[in-house]
Design a protein around this motif. Structure first.
Motif, PDB file in Angstrom:
ATOM      1  N   ILE A  29      16.529  13.350 -14.225  1.00 55.01           N
ATOM      2  CA  ILE A  29      15.403  12.913 -15.034  1.00 55.01           C
ATOM      3  C   ILE A  29      15.354  11.389 -15.014  1.00 55.01           C
ATOM      4  O   ILE A  29      16.386  10.724 -15.119  1.00 55.01           O
ATOM      5  CB  ILE A  29      15.483  13.486 -16.466  1.00 55.01           C
ATOM      6  N   THR A  30      14.154  10.829 -14.860  1.00 57.55           N
ATOM      7  CA  THR A  30      14.034   9.400 -14.587  1.00 57.55           C
ATOM      8  C   THR A  30      13.123   8.706 -15.604  1.00 57.55           C
ATOM      9  O   THR A  30      13.556   8.395 -16.703  1.00 57.55           O
ATOM     10  CB  THR A  30      13.530   9.179 -13.153  1.00 57.55           C
ATOM     11  N   GLY A  31      11.885   8.455 -15.237  1.00 56.32           N
ATOM     12  CA  GLY A  31      10.958   7.752 -16.123  1.00 56.32           C
ATOM     13  C   GLY A  31       9.541   7.992 -15.673  1.00 56.32           C
ATOM     14  O   GLY A  31       9.253   8.984 -15.002  1.00 56.32           O
ATOM     15  N   SER A  32       8.644   7.074 -16.000  1.00 61.78           N
ATOM     16  CA  SER A  32       7.245   7.241 -15.609  1.00 61.78           C
ATOM     17  C   SER A  32       7.100   7.124 -14.098  1.00 61.78           C
ATOM     18  O   SER A  32       7.929   6.484 -13.429  1.00 61.78           O
ATOM     19  CB  SER A  32       6.367   6.180 -16.279  1.00 61.78           C
ATOM     20  N   LYS A  33       6.062   7.727 -13.539  1.00 61.86           N
ATOM     21  CA  LYS A  33       5.900   7.768 -12.092  1.00 61.86           C
ATOM     22  C   LYS A  33       5.635   6.393 -11.483  1.00 61.86           C
ATOM     23  O   LYS A  33       5.785   6.214 -10.267  1.00 61.86           O
ATOM     24  CB  LYS A  33       4.784   8.747 -11.711  1.00 61.86           C
ATOM     25  N   LYS A  34       5.243   5.419 -12.295  1.00 62.69           N
ATOM     26  CA  LYS A  34       5.037   4.059 -11.787  1.00 62.69           C
ATOM     27  C   LYS A  34       6.204   3.143 -12.130  1.00 62.69           C
ATOM     28  O   LYS A  34       6.147   1.941 -11.891  1.00 62.69           O
ATOM     29  CB  LYS A  34       3.726   3.475 -12.325  1.00 62.69           C
ATOM     30  N   TYR A  58      12.573  14.397 -11.892  1.00 60.99           N
ATOM     31  CA  TYR A  58      11.638  14.657 -12.976  1.00 60.99           C
ATOM     32  C   TYR A  58      11.220  13.340 -13.621  1.00 60.99           C
ATOM     33  O   TYR A  58      12.060  12.463 -13.872  1.00 60.99           O
ATOM     34  CB  TYR A  58      12.285  15.548 -14.040  1.00 60.99           C
ATOM     35  N   ASN A  59       9.928  13.212 -13.879  1.00 61.15           N
ATOM     36  CA  ASN A  59       9.460  12.050 -14.641  1.00 61.15           C
ATOM     37  C   ASN A  59       9.617  12.327 -16.134  1.00 61.15           C
ATOM     38  O   ASN A  59       9.764  13.483 -16.556  1.00 61.15           O
ATOM     39  CB  ASN A  59       8.013  11.713 -14.297  1.00 61.15           C
ATOM     40  N   SER A  60       9.608  11.282 -16.944  1.00 58.30           N
ATOM     41  CA  SER A  60       9.835  11.449 -18.381  1.00 58.30           C
ATOM     42  C   SER A  60       9.271  10.260 -19.142  1.00 58.30           C
ATOM     43  O   SER A  60       8.740   9.310 -18.557  1.00 58.30           O
ATOM     44  CB  SER A  60      11.340  11.564 -18.672  1.00 58.30           C
ATOM     45  N   ARG A  61       9.436  10.300 -20.464  1.00 56.87           N
ATOM     46  CA  ARG A  61       9.059   9.160 -21.298  1.00 56.87           C
ATOM     47  C   ARG A  61      10.052   8.015 -21.161  1.00 56.87           C
ATOM     48  O   ARG A  61       9.736   6.883 -21.451  1.00 56.87           O
ATOM     49  CB  ARG A  61       8.977   9.582 -22.776  1.00 56.87           C
ATOM     50  N   GLY A  62      11.297   8.318 -20.768  1.00 56.74           N
ATOM     51  CA  GLY A  62      12.276   7.262 -20.592  1.00 56.74           C
ATOM     52  C   GLY A  62      13.634   7.587 -21.181  1.00 56.74           C
ATOM     53  O   GLY A  62      13.984   8.749 -21.404  1.00 56.74           O
ATOM     54  N   SER A  63      14.409   6.550 -21.469  1.00 57.99           N
ATOM     55  CA  SER A  63      15.842   6.665 -21.740  1.00 57.99           C
ATOM     56  C   SER A  63      16.199   7.567 -22.913  1.00 57.99           C
ATOM     57  O   SER A  63      17.160   8.342 -22.842  1.00 57.99           O
ATOM     58  CB  SER A  63      16.428   5.275 -21.976  1.00 57.99           C
ATOM     59  N   VAL A  64      15.485   7.448 -24.017  1.00 60.70           N
ATOM     60  CA  VAL A  64      15.832   8.241 -25.199  1.00 60.70           C
ATOM     61  C   VAL A  64      15.671   9.728 -24.898  1.00 60.70           C
ATOM     62  O   VAL A  64      16.545  10.544 -25.219  1.00 60.70           O
ATOM     63  CB  VAL A  64      14.983   7.817 -26.411  1.00 60.70           C
ATOM     64  N   GLU A  65      14.569  10.080 -24.250  1.00 57.15           N
ATOM     65  CA  GLU A  65      14.374  11.468 -23.836  1.00 57.15           C
ATOM     66  C   GLU A  65      15.426  11.886 -22.815  1.00 57.15           C
ATOM     67  O   GLU A  65      15.950  13.007 -22.861  1.00 57.15           O
ATOM     68  CB  GLU A  65      12.979  11.655 -23.232  1.00 57.15           C
ATOM     69  N   ASN A  66      15.772  10.976 -21.913  1.00 59.36           N
ATOM     70  CA  ASN A  66      16.679  11.325 -20.816  1.00 59.36           C
ATOM     71  C   ASN A  66      18.085  11.654 -21.295  1.00 59.36           C
ATOM     72  O   ASN A  66      18.726  12.573 -20.775  1.00 59.36           O
ATOM     73  CB  ASN A  66      16.730  10.172 -19.805  1.00 59.36           C
ATOM     74  N   VAL A  67      18.590  10.882 -22.255  1.00 61.93           N
ATOM     75  CA  VAL A  67      19.933  11.142 -22.771  1.00 61.93           C
ATOM     76  C   VAL A  67      20.018  12.561 -23.329  1.00 61.93           C
ATOM     77  O   VAL A  67      20.963  13.310 -23.047  1.00 61.93           O
ATOM     78  CB  VAL A  67      20.322  10.114 -23.855  1.00 61.93           C
ATOM     79  N   TYR A  68      19.020  12.949 -24.096  1.00 67.47           N
ATOM     80  CA  TYR A  68      19.041  14.278 -24.703  1.00 67.47           C
ATOM     81  C   TYR A  68      18.788  15.360 -23.659  1.00 67.47           C
ATOM     82  O   TYR A  68      19.358  16.454 -23.739  1.00 67.47           O
ATOM     83  CB  TYR A  68      18.007  14.366 -25.825  1.00 67.47           C
ATOM     84  N   ALA A  69      17.950  15.058 -22.658  1.00 63.57           N
ATOM     85  CA  ALA A  69      17.674  16.045 -21.613  1.00 63.57           C
ATOM     86  C   ALA A  69      18.926  16.360 -20.804  1.00 63.57           C
ATOM     87  O   ALA A  69      19.202  17.519 -20.478  1.00 63.57           O
ATOM     88  CB  ALA A  69      16.567  15.535 -20.694  1.00 63.57           C
ATOM     89  N   VAL A  70      19.712  15.337 -20.451  1.00 62.16           N
ATOM     90  CA  VAL A  70      20.957  15.566 -19.711  1.00 62.16           C
ATOM     91  C   VAL A  70      21.923  16.399 -20.557  1.00 62.16           C
ATOM     92  O   VAL A  70      22.633  17.264 -20.045  1.00 62.16           O
ATOM     93  CB  VAL A  70      21.588  14.215 -19.302  1.00 62.16           C
ATOM     94  N   TYR A  71      21.929  16.159 -21.845  1.00 65.83           N
ATOM     95  CA  TYR A  71      22.818  16.891 -22.751  1.00 65.83           C
ATOM     96  C   TYR A  71      22.378  18.342 -22.948  1.00 65.83           C
ATOM     97  O   TYR A  71      23.206  19.248 -23.003  1.00 65.83           O
ATOM     98  CB  TYR A  71      22.843  16.166 -24.098  1.00 65.83           C
TER      99      TYR A  71
END
Length: 324
Positions: A29-34, A58-71
């Motif tokens: 999971i990464t971030g916005s497509k741009k 996967y694109n995402s809103r960013g770091s806060v979402e990503n930490v929880y997504a990996v978990y």
């Protein structure tokens, strides 16, 4: 059907029944497509596919979402996050969920410095001029959202309003004058600013040199002409982008380790063929407070397909050659 055909059929049947695939699937999971995170993910996906790995980016809103997504999220073994978000997770001891996330989140590699871009109207000359202004701070769940809030907390500067907006919407509102400035935490060059900002928009990058901020965040620079509309060097601050993984103990431990070994051994390819920010990546950078994932360490110096010793005589190999 002869005996050889029956054996092959049986093997293929059980492979199908077991869901065995010729490629190893991993999710990142990464971030916005741009954004730079997403581009880094695509670069790694392209590099590892030749070694039998299917990396789903996967694109995402960013770091806060990503930490929880990996978990928590299935098939998302890895994610790219900001070091200040990781520090927040590590330091908060009163929240049981955050404590568990901290225990199960492991560093794969530090990647690069993410410069804090503060884009605003030409009448705003410094971070301190944001006092009493309306500022877009990033979408909830993004690293920009958390970092910008921390910057105001540390500096004591009080804007009129902090507006949680994604980067595309924030830039649109900045252009029409309904907000005064926007934050975007990403390694330069940022695709959004390269493609969607022009000199005629009347916008510029605002320096961040507030003393209280520079005591907390490392200083950085955005070189002159990074963007065609930006003729001068800009002093700012940065966070470190970090690749993290869930603390797996079975197959995914080895898959993530093998993947990391490929990235480590092919960093030169990524620097030559990937996003310009790869050129500043130091995979051995010591990130304070975080030890490298043990599943990664054992693969760092192994080359894909490497065999350390000649294979001893093996009756199974002989049978395979005889039958197939």
């Amino acid at each position: 059907m002869n005996k050889k055909g029956m054996i092959i059929f049986t093997v293929l049947f059980w492979m199908g029944m077991s869901g065995i695939s010729s490629a190893i699937d991993l999710g990142m999971i990464t971030g916005s497509k741009k954004g730079t995170y997403f581009q880094f993910g695509l670069n790694m996906m392209e590099m590892v596919k030749q070694y039998g790995f299917d990396l789903h980016v996967y694109n995402s809103r960013g770091s806060v979402e990503n930490v929880y997504a990996v978990y928590k999220r299935p098939k998302t073994q890895m994610g790219i996050v900001q070091s200040d978000v990781l520090a927040f997770v590590l330091k908060v001891k009163t929240n049981k969920t955050l404590k568990h996330i901290a225990r199960k989140t492991k560093m794969v590699f530090p990647l690069y410095n993410e410069e804090i871009h503060l884009l605003g109207k030409t009448g705003i000359h410094s971070f301190d001029d944001l006092e009493g202004k309306t500022i877009a701070i990033g979408k909830e769940g993004s690293g920009s959202y958390m970092t910008s809030r921390l910057l105001f907390e540390v500096s004591g500067i009080t804007p009129k309003e902090l507006v949680p907006l994604g980067t595309d919407q924030a830039l649109s509102r900045l252009k029409n004058g309904s907000i005064d400035a926007m934050f975007y935490v990403a390694g330069f060059p940022v695709k959004l600013f390269s493609e969607n900002v022009a000199g005629s928009d009347g916008l510029h990058l605002i320096p961040i040199t507030n003393k209280s901020i520079t005591e907390f965040y490392p200083m950085a620079q955005i070189p002159a002409n990074t963007y065609v509309w930006q003729p001068e060097l800009i002093h700012t601050v940065a966070v470190k982008a970090v690749l993290v993984a869930f603390d797996f103990r079975r197959n995914n431990c080895d898959y993530v380790g093998e993947f990391a070994g490929m990235v480590y051994n092919h960093l030169d390819w990524l620097k030559q063929n990937g996003h310009p920010k790869w050129k500043s990546v130091d995979l051995d950078y010591p990130l304070k407070g975080w030890d490298q994932y043990d599943c990664v360490k054992k693969y760092l110096h192994a080359s894909p397909g490497e065999t350390e010793e000649p294979m001893e005589k093996n009756p199974l190999l002989d049978a395979i050659k005889e039958i197939l």
